[in-house]
Scaffold this motif. Sequence first.
Motif, short mmCIF file in Angstrom:
data_model
loop_
_atom_site.label_atom_id
_atom_site.label_comp_id
_atom_site.label_asym_id
_atom_site.label_seq_id
_atom_site.Cartn_x
_atom_site.Cartn_y
_atom_site.Cartn_z
N LYS B 11 5.24 -2.99 16.33
CA LYS B 11 4.48 -2.20 15.35
C LYS B 11 3.35 -1.50 16.09
O LYS B 11 2.54 -2.14 16.74
CB LYS B 11 3.91 -3.11 14.26
CG LYS B 11 2.97 -2.43 13.30
CD LYS B 11 3.68 -1.47 12.39
CE LYS B 11 2.70 -0.80 11.44
NZ LYS B 11 3.39 0.09 10.48
N TYR B 13 0.09 1.23 16.00
CA TYR B 13 -0.92 1.99 15.29
C TYR B 13 -1.42 3.04 16.27
O TYR B 13 -2.24 2.74 17.13
CB TYR B 13 -2.07 1.10 14.82
CG TYR B 13 -1.67 0.09 13.78
CD1 TYR B 13 -1.57 -1.26 14.09
CD2 TYR B 13 -1.41 0.48 12.47
CE1 TYR B 13 -1.21 -2.19 13.13
CE2 TYR B 13 -1.05 -0.44 11.50
CZ TYR B 13 -0.94 -1.77 11.84
OH TYR B 13 -0.58 -2.69 10.89
N LYS B 47 2.30 -8.86 6.92
CA LYS B 47 2.43 -7.68 6.07
C LYS B 47 3.81 -7.05 6.20
O LYS B 47 4.39 -6.59 5.22
CB LYS B 47 1.33 -6.66 6.40
CG LYS B 47 -0.02 -7.05 5.80
CD LYS B 47 -1.20 -6.44 6.52
CE LYS B 47 -1.41 -5.01 6.20
NZ LYS B 47 -2.69 -4.49 6.75
N GLY B 51 6.77 -6.78 3.30
CA GLY B 51 7.25 -5.46 2.88
C GLY B 51 6.13 -4.50 2.50
O GLY B 51 6.37 -3.52 1.78
N VAL B 52 4.91 -4.77 2.96
CA VAL B 52 3.79 -3.88 2.62
C VAL B 52 3.26 -3.15 3.84
O VAL B 52 2.13 -2.65 3.84
CB VAL B 52 2.65 -4.66 1.91
CG1 VAL B 52 3.15 -5.25 0.60
CG2 VAL B 52 2.06 -5.73 2.79
N SER B 53 4.06 -3.08 4.90
CA SER B 53 3.68 -2.31 6.08
C SER B 53 4.95 -1.72 6.69
O SER B 53 5.89 -2.44 7.03
CB SER B 53 2.98 -3.21 7.10
OG SER B 53 2.69 -2.48 8.28
N ARG B 54 4.98 -0.41 6.79
CA ARG B 54 6.12 0.28 7.41
C ARG B 54 5.65 1.67 7.83
O ARG B 54 4.68 2.19 7.30
CB ARG B 54 7.30 0.37 6.45
CG ARG B 54 6.98 0.81 5.05
CD ARG B 54 8.20 0.71 4.12
NE ARG B 54 7.83 0.98 2.76
CZ ARG B 54 7.47 0.05 1.87
NH1 ARG B 54 7.47 -1.21 2.21
NH2 ARG B 54 7.12 0.39 0.65
N PRO B 55 6.31 2.24 8.83
CA PRO B 55 7.53 1.78 9.49
C PRO B 55 7.24 0.79 10.61
O PRO B 55 6.07 0.55 10.94
CB PRO B 55 8.10 3.08 10.06
CG PRO B 55 6.89 3.90 10.36
CD PRO B 55 5.86 3.55 9.31
N PRO B 69 12.90 -4.50 -2.00
CA PRO B 69 12.93 -5.17 -3.30
C PRO B 69 13.64 -6.52 -3.29
O PRO B 69 13.18 -7.48 -3.94
CB PRO B 69 13.66 -4.17 -4.19
CG PRO B 69 13.38 -2.83 -3.58
CD PRO B 69 13.35 -3.09 -2.10
#
Lengths: 261, 232
Positions: B11, B13, B47, B51-55, B69
Amino acid sequence: MGVKLFKHEFLRTRGVLGAIFGLCLLLALTALVTANVPGLSQLAFVGGVVATLAVIPATQIYLAIHLYRSTFGRQGYFTNAIPVPARTVLGVKYVYALVMTFAALAVALASAWVCGRAAAVQGSDVWAEGWTAVGALWREYPGQVGLFIVLFLLSLAAYLAQYYFSVVVGSEPWIRRSGALGPVVTYILVYIGLQVAALLGLVLPPTVDIATGEFTWLMPIAALERGDSGLPLWSAVSALIISAVLLWRALRGPQRRLELR
Amino acid sequence: MTAIEVHNLTKRYGGFAALSGLTFRLEEGNVVGLLGENGSGKTTLLKILAGVSRPFEGEVRVGGHAPGPESKAITSFLPDQSFLDDGLRIEAAAQQYADFFADFNRAKFDDLLGFFRLEPRMKLSALSKGMREKAQIALAMSREAKVFLLDEPISGVDPAARDVILRAIVRHLEPDSLVLLSTHLIADVEPVLDRVVMMRYGQVLVEGAVDDLREQHGKSVDALFREVYQWA
């Protein structure tokens, strides 16, 4: 799940929306009640008119702020954990905001009527004259008046789409560090883009004669120089088309990019 | 059965890699401590799993599903900050959970609320930090989820409250559930842990069963953590 999302949007926003609608009606009623009070009637009337004009944008801006806080602020941890696709959550929020926008329109019309009564008490026939003029236009040009009403309602949906796009895209990682400024900056860029599109519409045919409905395949700016009174079609509809695209992009946004603080 | 599977997860940033080629697997039926210093990537990992951080790059599976979902339906996520509307009462927050999560167990929630000595009529804005944490944990742990992701559930609360919270976390845990909780307070959580994953610079430093690590290194996990982070 859509019904539950809609229900909870109502529960979360009913207080503030109730205050906005209530304040608008209160200011309009104040204008009516004080219509015979010298020194106060003018101020109250101005307050009533301002409230009437402001209730729709105030509703939409509040719901855009609510979208930001509930989806991309700390409450977003709950909203984005709900087991439905992000576009469903956003879609329901948009539909709810549209329903509340039309509720604000109803409040604005009621408030306008009350302000019209206040003006009548002060000796002005502005409301009656206005209704007479609208009635005459409706009898003579029913199609055009109907089209204007439809375009007006679509423009309310378009403004909402612009706000929603600004919140969603303004909360994406590329501008996320700006915090709440991200949606504001994004909206400014959207606004500038829409103005540029409207200006481009002045050089793109056709022009539409509002009275006859005839299309003229001339650049609107050339038609204007020729003395034709026509509506530059692309200037008029570019905002609607662009707003539909913005809404589509907003609904797709969190499916692909999401960062919560 | 594998509850969480992470393969080569990265991931970024901007130019900074918060997670770098992270790979591990966690089986159901465990309480796992996600340990690491500030900035090691613990919250970023949780996160992504929630499922609250993507891509992100790499492969992530929660209960066999990519974050979305389907995985959210079986995952209960507790972030490290207040995530509910301050104006809500505890009862209204519970109703929200019941409306949106099919696996929310009202009887469990009432039991946990009683365990924490909280009243349903209390407003969230009127609660102290510790009480609010307890209310949020009661909500999160009342779901009959397969995976519980708890980000710093005992930070910022007094030692007595920490013990109460940890007991509540394991109180109604199903045998096939996985709890992954991040913390700095290792000495407090060590008694409830089955496994640990120690992270640094977005990568796994040490991973294993708590009993095995104690036996292998001849010290507690807390002491091992201090040693690993001193020399890593």
